[in-house]
Design a protein around this motif. Sequence first.
Motif, short mmCIF file in Angstrom:
data_model
loop_
_atom_site.label_atom_id
_atom_site.label_comp_id
_atom_site.label_asym_id
_atom_site.label_seq_id
_atom_site.Cartn_x
_atom_site.Cartn_y
_atom_site.Cartn_z
N PHE A 9 -71.53 -52.36 -30.59
CA PHE A 9 -71.63 -50.92 -30.79
C PHE A 9 -72.23 -50.73 -32.17
O PHE A 9 -71.74 -51.29 -33.14
CB PHE A 9 -70.26 -50.25 -30.72
N PRO A 10 -73.31 -49.98 -32.28
CA PRO A 10 -74.14 -50.01 -33.50
C PRO A 10 -73.60 -49.24 -34.70
O PRO A 10 -74.29 -48.43 -35.31
CB PRO A 10 -75.46 -49.43 -33.03
N ALA A 27 -77.32 -43.54 -29.39
CA ALA A 27 -77.07 -44.46 -30.50
C ALA A 27 -78.09 -45.59 -30.44
O ALA A 27 -78.43 -46.09 -29.37
CB ALA A 27 -75.65 -45.01 -30.42
N LEU A 28 -78.58 -46.00 -31.59
CA LEU A 28 -79.70 -46.93 -31.67
C LEU A 28 -79.24 -48.32 -32.08
O LEU A 28 -78.55 -48.49 -33.09
CB LEU A 28 -80.73 -46.41 -32.69
N THR A 29 -79.61 -49.31 -31.29
CA THR A 29 -79.37 -50.71 -31.65
C THR A 29 -80.68 -51.33 -32.10
O THR A 29 -81.76 -50.85 -31.78
CB THR A 29 -78.81 -51.51 -30.46
N ASN A 55 -77.16 -45.31 -36.53
CA ASN A 55 -78.47 -44.69 -36.31
C ASN A 55 -78.54 -44.08 -34.91
O ASN A 55 -77.92 -44.59 -33.97
CB ASN A 55 -79.59 -45.73 -36.44
N TYR A 56 -79.32 -43.01 -34.80
CA TYR A 56 -79.50 -42.33 -33.51
C TYR A 56 -80.98 -42.03 -33.27
O TYR A 56 -81.73 -41.77 -34.21
CB TYR A 56 -78.73 -41.01 -33.47
N GLY A 76 -63.25 -47.12 -34.90
CA GLY A 76 -62.33 -46.04 -34.57
C GLY A 76 -62.38 -44.92 -35.59
O GLY A 76 -62.35 -43.73 -35.23
N VAL A 77 -62.46 -45.26 -36.86
CA VAL A 77 -62.58 -44.25 -37.92
C VAL A 77 -63.87 -43.46 -37.74
O VAL A 77 -63.88 -42.22 -37.82
CB VAL A 77 -62.56 -44.91 -39.31
N TYR A 78 -64.94 -44.18 -37.48
CA TYR A 78 -66.23 -43.50 -37.28
C TYR A 78 -66.17 -42.54 -36.09
O TYR A 78 -66.59 -41.39 -36.18
CB TYR A 78 -67.35 -44.52 -37.08
#
Length: 336
Positions: free
Chosen positions: A5-6, A324-326, A134-135, A244-246
């Motif tokens: 997960f990025p 969401a960008l990887t 990043n998105y 989780g915080v994010y």
Amino acid sequence: MMNAFPVFVDYLTIRQVHDSGNLPIINGGRVVRVDSDGEIEYVIDTRQGLEGSFDSRVEIRCDGHTVEFSGNISRYGRPDNLFGFTFSETISRINKLLESFKLPPFTKGKLYRFADSGWTWTGARVSRIDITCNYVTGSMQDSEALLRSMAGHHIGRQKGSLSVNGATVEYGRGSKYVYGKLYCKTTELKKHRSRKSGSHVSDDVVQFCQSLGVIREEFTLKSRFLLQNGLAYLGAITDSELIGVYMNRTQLQRLEKVEYENFNDLPPRLRATYVSWKYGYPIELKKTQFYNHRKELLKYGIDISIPNNVQTLPVRVKTVELAALTAPDWYIQKYA
């Protein structure tokens, strides 16, 4: 290895006390305070700046007992940090750097229970973590429109504040708890490229961000937040905890669709002024600029000298699709 997960770590400040001492002294000089009687009150070792390749820099310090690191290790020795590393990878990279200076690594230590303070760790202590993601918005136009829309949102009690150039939305500037921001990555990279420190960013990376309309959401978790949420010690922090915080603070993960007004009829220099007026933000312009902007905006039926109860531009609604960008394979092979 990049995040599944990025969400990755940008900046980190961490320190650890080693009771045995006898560690190499590393600093950028010392600050000595002397009282009126000529007695030394205290001595502080300043951090030693380490210059990496591509004009990157981090800081370390050791007074013989305490080792401290501060900086963005994902940028150190790399031409850019468009994609960074997980928390565990970040600690590993920092420890390799410490090893090159014959300093001990940051460790979790042991978990103890104290009657007055509950459970606590004995290892490295963290006082700042920046987490980011990043998105893709689809285009520069969509990224700019999304930022304008997000300027009207709140994160808790913190309301978004749009920058003059319309490329950054800030939440909680000056907060001692959490500071958040959304910004256009292309605008940031182009700004950096005008300086020596960003001159190494490749055309491929800039074009990649521009073509996809890449934006970044970032949160600086400060010492008070980390302490109150049980994340002040290395032993208590995991990648899943930070994700989780994010996820609890992000605005973008909660949006299925973002509708925005199309402001293309407005000259770019007027757009931030219009958005500030529309959402009730202070219009921070010099008196002459204010009246010039007012005169020009009157042509569009907008009078910024009157609270927002006048006719505005016709609204043309568009939907921005977020993802969401990887890191793509070409980036990993070339830069990671």
